[in-house]
Design a protein around this motif. Structure first.
Motif, mmCIF file in Angstrom:
data_model
loop_
_atom_site.group_PDB
_atom_site.id
_atom_site.type_symbol
_atom_site.label_atom_id
_atom_site.label_comp_id
_atom_site.label_asym_id
_atom_site.label_seq_id
_atom_site.Cartn_x
_atom_site.Cartn_y
_atom_site.Cartn_z
ATOM 1 N N THR A 142 0.808 -1.217 0.000
ATOM 2 C CA THR A 142 0.000 0.000 0.000
ATOM 3 C C THR A 142 0.842 1.269 0.000
ATOM 4 O O THR A 142 0.306 2.357 -0.220
ATOM 5 C CB THR A 142 -0.924 0.026 1.229
ATOM 6 N N THR A 143 2.131 1.149 0.250
ATOM 7 C CA THR A 143 3.024 2.309 0.269
ATOM 8 C C THR A 143 3.845 2.329 -1.003
ATOM 9 O O THR A 143 4.413 1.308 -1.406
ATOM 10 C CB THR A 143 3.961 2.254 1.486
ATOM 11 N N PHE A 144 3.912 3.494 -1.634
ATOM 12 C CA PHE A 144 4.712 3.669 -2.836
ATOM 13 C C PHE A 144 5.837 4.658 -2.521
ATOM 14 O O PHE A 144 5.710 5.505 -1.638
ATOM 15 C CB PHE A 144 3.856 4.173 -3.992
ATOM 16 N N GLU A 145 6.920 4.574 -3.303
ATOM 17 C CA GLU A 145 8.077 5.415 -2.999
ATOM 18 C C GLU A 145 9.009 5.500 -4.209
ATOM 19 O O GLU A 145 8.923 4.688 -5.144
ATOM 20 C CB GLU A 145 8.850 4.849 -1.800
ATOM 21 N N CYS A 146 9.896 6.468 -4.155
ATOM 22 C CA CYS A 146 11.049 6.515 -5.041
ATOM 23 C C CYS A 146 12.250 6.846 -4.160
ATOM 24 O O CYS A 146 12.125 7.604 -3.187
ATOM 25 C CB CYS A 146 10.872 7.527 -6.172
ATOM 26 N N THR A 147 13.417 6.301 -4.489
ATOM 27 C CA THR A 147 14.593 6.446 -3.628
ATOM 28 C C THR A 147 15.824 6.781 -4.458
ATOM 29 O O THR A 147 15.858 6.593 -5.683
ATOM 30 C CB THR A 147 14.863 5.146 -2.843
ATOM 31 N N PHE A 148 16.822 7.293 -3.750
ATOM 32 C CA PHE A 148 18.132 7.552 -4.344
ATOM 33 C C PHE A 148 19.177 7.345 -3.249
ATOM 34 O O PHE A 148 19.015 7.825 -2.127
ATOM 35 C CB PHE A 148 18.237 8.979 -4.873
ATOM 36 N N GLN A 149 20.249 6.596 -3.574
ATOM 37 C CA GLN A 149 21.320 6.369 -2.613
ATOM 38 C C GLN A 149 22.657 6.362 -3.346
ATOM 39 O O GLN A 149 22.789 5.770 -4.412
ATOM 40 C CB GLN A 149 21.131 5.036 -1.873
ATOM 41 N N GLN A 150 23.617 7.055 -2.746
ATOM 42 C CA GLN A 150 24.955 7.124 -3.326
ATOM 43 C C GLN A 150 25.965 7.101 -2.187
ATOM 44 O O GLN A 150 25.893 7.927 -1.272
ATOM 45 C CB GLN A 150 25.123 8.402 -4.147
ATOM 46 N N VAL A 151 26.884 6.119 -2.243
ATOM 47 C CA VAL A 151 27.947 6.002 -1.244
ATOM 48 C C VAL A 151 29.247 6.466 -1.896
ATOM 49 O O VAL A 151 29.671 5.921 -2.920
ATOM 50 C CB VAL A 151 28.087 4.562 -0.732
ATOM 51 N N TYR A 152 29.880 7.474 -1.289
ATOM 52 C CA TYR A 152 31.110 8.013 -1.834
ATOM 53 C C TYR A 152 32.352 7.433 -1.169
ATOM 54 O O TYR A 152 33.389 7.263 -1.804
ATOM 55 C CB TYR A 152 31.112 9.545 -1.668
ATOM 56 N N LYS A 153 32.234 7.101 0.111
ATOM 57 C CA LYS A 153 33.384 6.576 0.846
ATOM 58 C C LYS A 153 32.864 5.762 2.022
ATOM 59 O O LYS A 153 31.904 6.147 2.681
ATOM 60 C CB LYS A 153 34.235 7.743 1.361
ATOM 61 N N GLN A 154 33.495 4.602 2.295
ATOM 62 C CA GLN A 154 33.060 3.775 3.407
ATOM 63 C C GLN A 154 34.234 2.943 3.919
ATOM 64 O O GLN A 154 35.237 2.764 3.225
ATOM 65 C CB GLN A 154 31.908 2.860 3.003
ATOM 66 N N ASP A 155 34.052 2.443 5.163
ATOM 67 C CA ASP A 155 35.046 1.539 5.725
ATOM 68 C C ASP A 155 34.400 0.163 5.841
ATOM 69 O O ASP A 155 33.379 -0.119 5.221
ATOM 70 C CB ASP A 155 35.542 2.062 7.074
ATOM 71 N N ALA A 156 34.958 -0.690 6.653
ATOM 72 C CA ALA A 156 34.450 -2.062 6.752
ATOM 73 C C ALA A 156 33.102 -2.126 7.453
ATOM 74 O O ALA A 156 32.366 -3.105 7.275
ATOM 75 C CB ALA A 156 35.467 -2.936 7.499
ATOM 76 N N GLU A 157 32.748 -1.115 8.239
ATOM 77 C CA GLU A 157 31.523 -1.180 9.025
ATOM 78 C C GLU A 157 30.398 -0.308 8.480
ATOM 79 O O GLU A 157 29.236 -0.712 8.481
ATOM 80 C CB GLU A 157 31.814 -0.766 10.474
ATOM 81 N N ARG A 158 30.699 0.888 8.014
ATOM 82 C CA ARG A 158 29.632 1.816 7.648
ATOM 83 C C ARG A 158 30.147 2.820 6.626
ATOM 84 O O ARG A 158 31.363 3.015 6.488
ATOM 85 C CB ARG A 158 29.121 2.548 8.877
ATOM 86 N N PRO A 159 29.210 3.500 5.925
ATOM 87 C CA PRO A 159 29.637 4.541 4.986
ATOM 88 C C PRO A 159 30.219 5.746 5.729
ATOM 89 O O PRO A 159 29.723 6.147 6.783
ATOM 90 C CB PRO A 159 28.340 4.912 4.274
ATOM 91 N N LEU A 160 31.268 6.284 5.172
ATOM 92 C CA LEU A 160 31.878 7.489 5.733
ATOM 93 C C LEU A 160 31.393 8.752 5.028
ATOM 94 O O LEU A 160 31.437 9.836 5.605
ATOM 95 C CB LEU A 160 33.401 7.392 5.630
ATOM 96 N N SER A 161 30.936 8.599 3.781
ATOM 97 C CA SER A 161 30.388 9.724 3.020
ATOM 98 C C SER A 161 29.328 9.184 2.062
ATOM 99 O O SER A 161 29.655 8.381 1.172
ATOM 100 C CB SER A 161 31.493 10.439 2.237
ATOM 101 N N SER A 162 28.074 9.589 2.281
ATOM 102 C CA SER A 162 26.981 9.070 1.457
ATOM 103 C C SER A 162 25.791 10.023 1.530
ATOM 104 O O SER A 162 25.744 10.936 2.353
ATOM 105 C CB SER A 162 26.556 7.670 1.939
ATOM 106 N N VAL A 163 24.820 9.773 0.634
ATOM 107 C CA VAL A 163 23.576 10.526 0.610
ATOM 108 C C VAL A 163 22.444 9.553 0.312
ATOM 109 O O VAL A 163 22.599 8.632 -0.505
ATOM 110 C CB VAL A 163 23.614 11.667 -0.433
#
Length: 289
Positions: A142-163
Motif C-alpha cells: 500500500t506504500t509507494f516510494e522513489c529512492t536515491f542512494q549514493q555512497v562516496y566513501k566507506q570503511d568495513a563497518e559503515r559509509p563514511l560519506s553518502s547521501v
C-alpha cells in the motif's frame, strides 16, 4: 374784365412763401441725414468714438458688460418608469445559520501538498539526482516510494560519506513524507554544503510551492540545525546525536489535534467526488488529502 397786369402782380406776391417752405424741408432733411451719419459714427466700433467724445466733454461713459447668452439646456431625459414591485418569495432557512459559532466545531488553516510523489521524483531526476521510478515499497503493497542512494566513501563497518533520499506516498501519488540523510557531506572552504548536495533540498522545498520555508535553505547550506512548523507541516534539518557528521532532513505533514483535525476531516477525499482513474504521473495534486 380782369386786368392781366394785376393778375401777374398777384402771382408774384404768392411765390416767396412757397420757396421758403421748400428751403425749410431741405434743411430739415439735411439735418436728419447729418444726425444719422453722426450717430452711426459715434455708435460704431463698440461706441468707442462716443465714449471719447463724452470723456472730452466731461461725461465719461463706462463700457457695458457683455452678457453671454447661454444656450438653452436640453430638457432632462424622461425618467424610466419604475419597475413593478417584485414578487416576494418566502425562502426557508436553516435556523442553525443564525447560531453563534461553537468553539468545539471551529476549524483552522491546514496545508496541503500542491504536488505529487511522482512529480517530485521526476523533478529530482531533472536536477541530477537519479531517483527510482514511483513504485510499491518492498515491505508494503500500500506504500509507494522513489529512492536515491549514493555512497562516496566507506570503511568495513559503515559509509563514511553518502547521501540517501526517499519520497513516500500512496498508489495515487499522495505524499506521506520526504526524507534525506547526509553522511560526511562535502563542504567548501567556508564550511558551506556542496552545491551538488544542495540541489536535493532546493528541489524538495521548491516543488510543494511553500514560500514560507525558503529561509530553511540558508541554515541547511551552513549545516545548522533548523526546525520550522506551519499549518500542519514541519520541516527539520538536524545533526544526529551519535555522529556530528551525519544530518537528517524530514518534511512531514500531520494535523494537530483540534481545529486542524476537523479541517482535514471536512476536506477529506471521502467526502468529495474522486477524479477518474489516471496514471499517477498525470494525476492532479490531491488537494483534499
Amino acid at each position: 374784365m380782369i386786368d392781366l397786369a394785376t393778375e401777374t402782380s398777384n402771382q408774384d406776391m404768392k411765390s416767396p412763401p412757397l420757396r421758403r417752405g421748400r428751403g425749410l424741408v431741405l434743411w430739415s432733411m439735411l439735418a436728419v441725414s447729418l444726425s444719422l451719419i453722426g450717430g452711426t459714427v459715434l455708435l460704431s466700433n463698440d461706441m468707442r468714438h462716443l465714449r471719447d467724445l463724452a470723456g472730452r466733454l466731461g461725461y465719461p461713459l463706462t463700457p457695458q458688460k457683455t452678457v453671454a447668452v447661454l444656450p438653452k439646456s436640453s430638457p432632462p431625459p424622461p425618467r424610466p418608469r419604475p419597475a413593478p414591485n417584485p414578487v416576494l418569495v418566502s425562502i426557508e432557512r436553516d435556523p442553525r445559520l443564525m447560531d453563534p459559532p461553537l468553539a468545539e466545531l471551529a476549524a483552522a488553516f491546514f496545508r496541503t501538498w500542491w504536488t505529487t510523489g511522482p512529480a517530485i521524483c521526476d523533478a529530482l531526476r531533472k536536477a541530477g539526482i537519479g531517483t527510482t521510478p514511483w513504485r510499491a515499497a518492498g515491505m508494503s503493497s500500500t506504500t509507494f516510494e522513489c529512492t536515491f542512494q549514493q555512497v562516496y566513501k566507506q570503511d568495513a563497518e559503515r559509509p563514511l560519506s553518502s547521501v540517501f533520499v526517499i519520497i513516500r506516498g500512496d498508489r495515487d501519488g499522495a505524499i506521506f513524507n520526504m526524507r534525506a540523510k547526509l553522511v560526511g557531506p562535502e563542504t567548501d572552504s567556508a564550511g558551506k554544503l556542496d552545491p551538488a548536495a544542495m540541489r536535493i533540498f532546493e528541489t524538495m522545498l521548491a516543488q510543494p510551492h511553500w514560500q514560507d520555508f525558503s529561509a530553511t535553505l540558508a541554515a541547511i547550506r551552513e549545516l545548522k540545525d533548523v526546525k520550522e512548523e506551519s499549518f500542519g507541516t514541519s520541516v527539520s534539518f538536524t545533526r544526529e546525536t551519535a555522529s556530528d557528521n551525519s544530518f537528517n532532513f524530514i518534511i512531514a505533514m500531520k494535523a494537530t489535534p483540534g481545529p486542524q483535525i476537523r479541517t482535514r476531516a471536512y476536506f477529506s477525499g471521502e467526502r468529495w467526488l474522486e477524479l477518474p482513474e489516471q496514471p499517477p504521473s498525470e494525476k492532479r495534486p490531491p488537494y483534499f488529502r
